[in-house]
Enzyme design. Structure first.
Site, mmCIF file in Angstrom:
data_model
loop_
_atom_site.group_PDB
_atom_site.id
_atom_site.type_symbol
_atom_site.label_atom_id
_atom_site.label_comp_id
_atom_site.label_asym_id
_atom_site.label_seq_id
_atom_site.Cartn_x
_atom_site.Cartn_y
_atom_site.Cartn_z
ATOM 1 N N ARG A 1 11.942 -53.378 -9.863
ATOM 2 C CA ARG A 1 10.888 -54.392 -9.737
ATOM 3 C C ARG A 1 11.366 -55.640 -9.010
ATOM 4 O O ARG A 1 10.559 -56.402 -8.467
ATOM 5 C CB ARG A 1 10.383 -54.763 -11.138
ATOM 6 C CG ARG A 1 9.249 -53.893 -11.613
ATOM 7 C CD ARG A 1 7.929 -54.233 -10.911
ATOM 8 N NE ARG A 1 7.308 -55.398 -11.508
ATOM 9 C CZ ARG A 1 7.158 -56.563 -10.924
ATOM 10 N NH1 ARG A 1 7.601 -56.757 -9.706
ATOM 11 N NH2 ARG A 1 6.565 -57.560 -11.542
ATOM 12 N N ASP B 1 -1.556 -48.069 -13.900
ATOM 13 C CA ASP B 1 -2.136 -49.058 -14.794
ATOM 14 C C ASP B 1 -3.607 -48.721 -15.015
ATOM 15 O O ASP B 1 -4.222 -48.066 -14.168
ATOM 16 C CB ASP B 1 -2.023 -50.481 -14.226
ATOM 17 C CG ASP B 1 -2.303 -51.518 -15.306
ATOM 18 O OD1 ASP B 1 -1.380 -51.803 -16.092
ATOM 19 O OD2 ASP B 1 -3.443 -52.011 -15.404
ATOM 20 N N TYR C 1 -11.610 -56.563 -19.255
ATOM 21 C CA TYR C 1 -10.907 -57.180 -18.125
ATOM 22 C C TYR C 1 -11.867 -57.531 -16.997
ATOM 23 O O TYR C 1 -11.742 -58.571 -16.354
ATOM 24 C CB TYR C 1 -9.827 -56.246 -17.595
ATOM 25 C CG TYR C 1 -8.614 -56.195 -18.491
ATOM 26 C CD1 TYR C 1 -7.721 -57.264 -18.522
ATOM 27 C CD2 TYR C 1 -8.372 -55.117 -19.320
ATOM 28 C CE1 TYR C 1 -6.610 -57.243 -19.346
ATOM 29 C CE2 TYR C 1 -7.264 -55.084 -20.144
ATOM 30 C CZ TYR C 1 -6.380 -56.144 -20.154
ATOM 31 O OH TYR C 1 -5.292 -56.123 -20.975
HETATM 32 O O1 CP3 Z 1 4.903 -46.396 -19.471
HETATM 33 C C1 CP3 Z 1 3.678 -46.282 -19.467
HETATM 34 O O2 CP3 Z 1 2.987 -46.326 -20.500
HETATM 35 C C2 CP3 Z 1 2.969 -46.012 -18.164
HETATM 36 C C3 CP3 Z 1 2.525 -47.163 -17.465
HETATM 37 C C4 CP3 Z 1 1.437 -48.073 -17.982
HETATM 38 C C5 CP3 Z 1 1.341 -49.418 -17.554
HETATM 39 N N1 CP3 Z 1 0.192 -49.945 -18.041
HETATM 40 C C6 CP3 Z 1 2.336 -50.077 -16.698
HETATM 41 C C7 CP3 Z 1 2.372 -51.546 -16.626
HETATM 42 C C8 CP3 Z 1 0.329 -47.829 -18.812
HETATM 43 C C9 CP3 Z 1 -0.044 -46.570 -19.581
HETATM 44 C C10 CP3 Z 1 -0.446 -49.024 -18.836
HETATM 45 C C11 CP3 Z 1 -1.720 -49.147 -19.553
HETATM 46 C C12 CP3 Z 1 -2.303 -50.479 -19.737
HETATM 47 N N2 CP3 Z 1 -2.343 -51.533 -18.848
HETATM 48 C C13 CP3 Z 1 -3.027 -50.855 -20.895
HETATM 49 C C14 CP3 Z 1 -3.307 -49.967 -22.080
HETATM 50 C C15 CP3 Z 1 -2.150 -49.841 -23.001
HETATM 51 C C16 CP3 Z 1 -1.882 -51.075 -23.845
HETATM 52 O O3 CP3 Z 1 -0.768 -51.554 -23.801
HETATM 53 O O4 CP3 Z 1 -2.773 -51.492 -24.584
HETATM 54 C C17 CP3 Z 1 -3.461 -52.170 -20.711
HETATM 55 C C18 CP3 Z 1 -4.250 -53.017 -21.683
HETATM 56 C C19 CP3 Z 1 -3.028 -52.589 -19.412
HETATM 57 C C20 CP3 Z 1 -3.284 -53.894 -18.747
HETATM 58 C C21 CP3 Z 1 -2.012 -54.563 -18.348
HETATM 59 N N3 CP3 Z 1 -1.236 -54.205 -17.257
HETATM 60 C C22 CP3 Z 1 -1.373 -55.668 -18.964
HETATM 61 C C23 CP3 Z 1 -1.902 -56.388 -20.174
HETATM 62 C C24 CP3 Z 1 -0.196 -55.931 -18.243
HETATM 63 C C25 CP3 Z 1 0.813 -57.044 -18.442
HETATM 64 C C26 CP3 Z 1 1.558 -57.008 -19.703
HETATM 65 C C27 CP3 Z 1 2.347 -55.753 -19.971
HETATM 66 O O5 CP3 Z 1 1.982 -55.065 -20.919
HETATM 67 O O6 CP3 Z 1 3.314 -55.456 -19.285
HETATM 68 C C28 CP3 Z 1 -0.117 -54.997 -17.195
HETATM 69 C C29 CP3 Z 1 0.933 -54.876 -16.195
HETATM 70 C C30 CP3 Z 1 1.791 -53.688 -16.378
HETATM 71 N N4 CP3 Z 1 1.317 -52.415 -16.513
HETATM 72 C C31 CP3 Z 1 3.217 -53.664 -16.386
HETATM 73 C C32 CP3 Z 1 3.586 -52.318 -16.545
HETATM 74 C C33 CP3 Z 1 4.984 -51.757 -16.574
HETATM 75 C C34 CP3 Z 1 4.149 -54.840 -16.215
HETATM 76 C C35 CP3 Z 1 4.230 -55.167 -14.764
HETATM 77 C C36 CP3 Z 1 5.574 -55.613 -14.346
HETATM 78 O O7 CP3 Z 1 6.456 -54.779 -14.114
HETATM 79 O O8 CP3 Z 1 5.760 -56.819 -14.161
#
Ligand code: CP3
Length: 368
Positions: A66, A102, A177
């Protein structure tokens, strides 16, 4: 130069029998994995475990990647998305992979402009009927081809016997969202919209339900062996509004996927009081957070559903022997019968020690 990210054959993990058991023959077949068997409530050689958000920020190798590549690019570049999907499988003998993507990615494909900061922020939140009507349908092969290509790559390189879970956001959670524009504790604007404009809410949820059905079907077509819908914000709704708005939308998505024969998991965060409403839903597995008691969830859902969960992600910060005690409690609560997939109750925290994850996975497998 740093080792290039690749999913070359040399990265391929060796064939293995999760849990250390010698699962020969059919048990090594992808379609007969402990995870898929548990989804179908069939007895399995060991208790399957995977971890919500297992591909992500608690892994140093993910953070290193990242530093060079932004999140959206990771999700849109099949070689990189496949690489990140496989990272946790190289470290831990997990029983399933989950695609690195995501829940907002398909909405980007539908023309919704958003940034990951890192949480998703929607440039023009949906607040009017006109905006809802203007949302185009999702055509996965045209709008998100990179997701389907990522799935094909993961399937070509994942260890044998480790199925790939494809996923989408559940319609109400996506609506939170889309209407609020950014994460929030209360998602006030989305809930106010639901009460102020119930018909427009139903229209929006219906459109999202159809889009996610198309999206998940395309993921299955590309090779995803199980499908999961994340209802991360279910707990914001009273049981009545959940049953009136969120649930029919999920039922619509689920109905469209039924004929595929691919297990469907519905994760309901903070849904303890929603289980009676969820019970009739035609899905294979219900995922719950740690606030629910698995024995009670199983009682309410009945024998027709498997359950997934539900260790508190915070428990990974306990001393090793304490962690085992907390795992024991989850396993005892789930009971000895088939149809339990061990998982955390919500996503793993970014500051979790990967060694604690290794201990967790090993201990769950030891307990069988
Ligand atoms: O490992 C896995 O589960 C696969 C990847 C995955 C991501 N997001 C990667 C991600 C999955 C399955 C999700 C689903 C997701 N995204 C949900 C549902 C699951 C849950 O936790 O309730 C939701 C609500 C989101 C929305 C979202 N995307 C948020 C709130 C955030 C920021 C905070 C966080 O949890 O990291 C993201 C960004 C995101 N999605 C990151 C990752 C690895 C972080 C981004 C980074 O690397 O900076």
């Amino acid at each position: 130069m740093a080792a290039p990210v690749s999913v070359s054959a040399s990265d391929q993990a060796p064939e293995r029998a999760p849990g250390g058991g010698d699962a020969g023959g059919a048990a090594r077949d992808r379609d007969d994995s402990a995870f898929l068997r548990a989804c179908r409530r069939q007895p399995a050689a060991h208790r399957p475990i995977w971890i919500m958000r297992q591909a992500g920020r608690y892994l140093p190798e993910y953070r290193a990647l990242r530093q060079r590549v932004d999140f959206a690019t990771l999700t849109r570049t099949p070689e990189l998305a496949a690489e990140v999907t496989l990272q946790p499988l190289r470290r831990f003998p997990l029983d399933a992979a989950i695609l690195f993507s995501d829940i907002m990615t398909p909405l980007q494909g539908m023309g919704v402009e958003l940034e990951f900061e890192p949480a998703p922020v929607v440039r023009s939140p949906l607040r009017s009927e006109a905006q809802i009507e203007a949302l185009p349908p999702l055509v996965p092969a045209r709008d998100v081809p990179f997701v389907l290509e990522s799935i094909r790559l993961v399937r070509a390189h994942a260890p044998r016997g480790v199925p790939l879970i494809g996923f989408a956001g559940a319609p109400f959670t996506l609506m939170c969202y889309l209407v609020c524009g950014r994460p929030s504790k209360e998602f006030a604007a989305a809930r106010a919209f639901l009460y102020a404009q119930p018909r427009a809410t139903e229209r929006l949820l219906g459109r999202l339900a159809d889009a996610m059905a198309a999206y998940l079907a395309a993921q299955a077509g590309a090779g995803a062996q199980a499908l999961m819908l994340f209802e991360s914000w279910a707990g914001l709704l009273a049981p009545r509004e959940f049953a009136q708005f969120a649930l029919p939308a999920v039922a619509r998505t689920a109905a469209a996927l039924r004929s595929l024969g691919v297990p469907l998991i519905y994760y309901v965060n903070q849904g303890a009081s929603l289980m009676p409403a969820v019970a009739p839903l035609e899905v294979d597995v219900i995922g719950v957070d740690w606030r629910s008691q698995l024995s009670e969830v199983r009682r309410v859902l009945g024998p027709g559903k498997a359950v997934q969960g539900n260790l508190d992600p915070a428990a990974l910060f306990a001393a090793p022997e304490e962690l085992r005690r907390h795992v024991d409690a989850v396993l005892d609560d789930a009971g000895p019968g088939p149809g339990h997939i061990f998982n955390l109750g919500h996503g793993i925290w970014p500051d979790t020690d990967p060694d604690a994850v290794a201990r967790l996975v090993d201990y769950v497998h030891e307990r069988r």
